[in-house]
Design a protein around this motif. Structure first.
Motif, short mmCIF file in Angstrom:
data_model
loop_
_atom_site.label_atom_id
_atom_site.label_comp_id
_atom_site.label_asym_id
_atom_site.label_seq_id
_atom_site.Cartn_x
_atom_site.Cartn_y
_atom_site.Cartn_z
N PHE A 113 -0.69 -17.16 -34.58
CA PHE A 113 -0.25 -15.77 -34.65
C PHE A 113 -1.18 -14.98 -35.57
O PHE A 113 -1.62 -13.87 -35.23
CB PHE A 113 1.20 -15.70 -35.14
CG PHE A 113 1.77 -14.31 -35.11
CD1 PHE A 113 2.24 -13.77 -33.93
CD2 PHE A 113 1.84 -13.55 -36.27
CE1 PHE A 113 2.77 -12.48 -33.90
CE2 PHE A 113 2.36 -12.27 -36.26
CZ PHE A 113 2.84 -11.73 -35.06
N GLY B 236 -8.78 -17.43 -37.20
CA GLY B 236 -9.23 -16.52 -36.17
C GLY B 236 -10.61 -15.95 -36.47
O GLY B 236 -11.45 -15.79 -35.57
N ASN C 279 -6.26 -15.35 -25.38
CA ASN C 279 -6.33 -16.79 -25.62
C ASN C 279 -5.48 -17.18 -26.83
O ASN C 279 -4.72 -18.14 -26.77
CB ASN C 279 -7.80 -17.18 -25.84
CG ASN C 279 -8.00 -18.68 -25.91
OD1 ASN C 279 -8.01 -19.26 -26.99
ND2 ASN C 279 -8.17 -19.32 -24.77
N TRP C 280 -5.58 -16.42 -27.90
CA TRP C 280 -4.79 -16.73 -29.09
C TRP C 280 -3.30 -16.49 -28.86
O TRP C 280 -2.45 -17.22 -29.37
CB TRP C 280 -5.27 -15.90 -30.28
CG TRP C 280 -6.48 -16.47 -30.94
CD1 TRP C 280 -7.72 -15.91 -31.03
CD2 TRP C 280 -6.57 -17.71 -31.63
NE1 TRP C 280 -8.58 -16.73 -31.70
CE2 TRP C 280 -7.89 -17.85 -32.09
CE3 TRP C 280 -5.65 -18.75 -31.89
CZ2 TRP C 280 -8.32 -18.97 -32.80
CZ3 TRP C 280 -6.09 -19.86 -32.60
CH2 TRP C 280 -7.41 -19.96 -33.05
N ILE C 281 -2.98 -15.45 -28.09
CA ILE C 281 -1.56 -15.20 -27.76
C ILE C 281 -0.99 -16.39 -26.99
O ILE C 281 0.12 -16.85 -27.25
CB ILE C 281 -1.42 -13.89 -26.95
CG1 ILE C 281 -1.71 -12.69 -27.86
CG2 ILE C 281 -0.02 -13.78 -26.35
CD1 ILE C 281 -1.84 -11.38 -27.11
N SER D 232 -10.36 -12.98 -26.11
CA SER D 232 -10.02 -13.78 -27.28
C SER D 232 -8.57 -13.56 -27.68
O SER D 232 -7.84 -14.51 -28.01
CB SER D 232 -10.96 -13.43 -28.44
OG SER D 232 -10.61 -14.16 -29.60
N SER D 233 -8.11 -12.31 -27.64
CA SER D 233 -6.72 -12.00 -28.02
C SER D 233 -5.74 -12.69 -27.08
O SER D 233 -4.74 -13.28 -27.52
CB SER D 233 -6.50 -10.49 -28.00
OG SER D 233 -7.26 -9.86 -29.01
N ILE E 207 -4.66 -14.22 -34.04
CA ILE E 207 -4.76 -13.11 -33.08
C ILE E 207 -5.39 -11.89 -33.77
O ILE E 207 -6.24 -11.20 -33.20
CB ILE E 207 -3.37 -12.74 -32.53
CG1 ILE E 207 -2.79 -13.90 -31.72
CG2 ILE E 207 -3.44 -11.49 -31.66
CD1 ILE E 207 -1.32 -13.71 -31.35
N TRP F 276 -0.51 -19.30 -29.40
CA TRP F 276 0.67 -19.07 -30.24
C TRP F 276 1.97 -19.31 -29.46
O TRP F 276 2.87 -20.01 -29.95
CB TRP F 276 0.63 -17.64 -30.78
CG TRP F 276 1.94 -17.17 -31.36
CD1 TRP F 276 2.63 -17.73 -32.39
CD2 TRP F 276 2.72 -16.05 -30.91
NE1 TRP F 276 3.79 -17.03 -32.62
CE2 TRP F 276 3.87 -16.00 -31.73
CE3 TRP F 276 2.54 -15.09 -29.92
CZ2 TRP F 276 4.84 -15.02 -31.57
CZ3 TRP F 276 3.51 -14.11 -29.76
CH2 TRP F 276 4.64 -14.08 -30.57
#
Length: 474
Positions: free
Chosen positions: A63, A125, A404-406, A401-402, A66, A409
């Motif tokens: 989280f 991140g 992917n991180w979401i 990228s966002s 992100i 998470w």
């Protein structure tokens, strides 16, 4: 100044590439360390029946990541890649230590650790964004493919390192084991900090700030031919000029215009599917998965993460060998199909044979990890780096990228909640269906990028946009 110049001259290109990519170790270590720490943490804080808290503790880093990646990208344009990597290492050290010394205050302890790990996620991140950017700006064009593989190898090596540390500490008293596992993440962060102190700044950033003499000096450390240095300086200047012009003409709405929509959907979709396919459910929770399958205590199953880590490292080396021998789409579709079947077949076998050996699911998870390690794991970022046209590259890469991180998470958050409410085989079958949907997505929505120039890839998007505009019903 002369003394500093002489000191800098001693820096070898191998040193630069090693410590330039070493941030991947931090990234990988923190992905993997909670795998071993969690069983001890659950027992110490009596969280065995608190699925949502366990999910938040595990996923809090993602989280924070992100926001860390987006923030670091903007700050690195102002302060430089090197300074931001140093800052990330400091943040990583501080919050790794604070994770290890979490106070024992009942349920409040869990909330403390969640907040600390979110702040730690800012550094994770940042590292995930800064390391590839720094490496791509330092590496010669002909070596960028292999060096992107080096970054992936560093990440999975960090994961393997965390699994080994977890295994070595497992016989300590439970309240000490998980604290040391989390706190020792500060050690690779310290090594990164000391190494990066000797690294030069990216020549691209130096040129952007008008320091051509220093940019030329840095290139002289890592390029042998003076003619190549002159050519690269001219190329960097031209690219920087084009990017400035592109940024002045584009906005977020440009990403979804007819000309670019196809390529943006393709790149962002692949980045999102990589996480929603469920790989991190294995990496975060494999001891708990084995515990649920066999009834053995999760704290006694810490050899399985090491097995997964070895498979990941071998897979990253396999990728470096085959990267330019097969089409991107072929590898993604073959990998995704096998990954999907590895998740779906245990549920089918268990339905047909209720007395199935409980370790069958673990064997299939190893097959999943093997194919993931040399297909979707590295290829997602290779494809994202190739597919976006210059005019939208910055914004589109950040969006990918966002997402992917979401995805990372959400998988970390909801997996323990899902397994608490339904059979484990059913949970993995859901991820398996997502894998198959990913294969269909690649086949129908993703262009081939291997062997194509960036201009040819952009033309594919332009042509697809024209077709869609003339046939809106399609």
């Amino acid at each position: 100044m002369n003394v500093m110049a002489k000191a800098e001259k001693k820096i070898s290109s191998a040193f630069i590439y090693f410590f330039g990519s070493f941030g991947g170790i931090l990234f990988g270590y923190d992905i993997g360390v909670m795998t071993g720490a969690l069983p001890f943490l659950q027992a110490d804080w009596h969280l065995e029946n608190a699925a949502s808290l366990v999910g938040w503790i595990t996923s809090a880093v993602m989280f924070g990541a992100i926001f860390g990646g987006a923030l670091a990208g903007q700050l690195s344009d102002k302060f430089g890649r090197r300074k931001m990597i140093l800052m990330s290492a400091i943040v990583f050290m501080v919050f790794s230590v604070l994770s290890g010394v979490s106070p024992d205050m009942g349920e409040a302890s869990a909330y403390y650790l969640i907040i600390v790990r979110m702040l730690l996620g800012l550094a994770v991140g940042a590292a995930s964004a800064l390391v590839p950017a720094y490496m791509s700006e330092m590496a010669p064009a002909k070596a960028r493919g292999r060096l992107s593989g080096l970054n992936q190898t560093m990440i999975v090596s960090g994961m393997l390192l965390s699994y080994v540390v977890d295994f070595l500490l497992k016989d300590l008293p439970g309240e000490w084991a998980w604290r040391l596992m989390l706190g020792l993440a500060a050690v690779p962060a310290l090594i990164l900090f000391l190494g990066v102190l000797r690294l030069p700044e990216s020549p691209r950033f130096l040129l952007r700030k008008g320091d051509e003499a220093q940019a030329r000096k840095v290139l002289s450390y890592i390029r042998k031919n003076p003619a190549d240095i002159d050519q690269e300086l001219a190329s960097i200047k031209e690219t920087a000029k084009e990017e400035r012009q592109a940024n002045q003409k584009t906005s977020w709405s440009t990403l979804f215009s007819g000309k670019y929509r196809y390529l943006v959907i393709a790149g962002v979709g692949v980045a999102a599917f990589q996480q929603f396919q469920g790989a991190n459910a294995i990496f975060y929770y494999i001891p708990l998965i084995v515990q649920k399958a066999t009834g053995q205590a999760a704290s006694s199953n810490l050899m399985w993460p090491i097995v997964q880590g070895v498979i990941l490292v071998i897979g990253s080396l396999v990728y470096m060998w085959i990267a330019d021998k097969f089409n991107r789409r072929t590898l993604l579709m073959v990998g995704g199909a096998v990954m999907g079947l590895s998740f779906i077949l245990p549920a089918v076998i268990n339905w047909m044979m209720p007395n199935m050996n409980p370790m069958t699911i673990v064997v299939f998870l190893c097959i999943y990890v093997a194919f993931y390690s040399f297909t979707w794991a590295p290829l997602t970022w290779v494809l994202v780096g190739e597919i976006f046209p210059l005019a939208i590259r910055g914004r589109a890469s950040g969006l990918a990228s966002s997402f992917n991180w979401i995805g990372s998470w959400l998988v970390g958050l909801i997996f323990p909640i899902m397994t608490a409410s339904m059979p484990q085989e059913a949970v993995f079958a859901i991820f398996g269906i997502i894998c198959i949907l990913g294969v269909i997505f690649v086949k129908t929505c993703v262009p081939e990028t291997r062997g194509h120039t960036l201009e040819e890839i952009e033309e594919q998007g332009t042509n697809r946009g024209r077709v869609k505009a003339s046939n809106p019903e399609n």
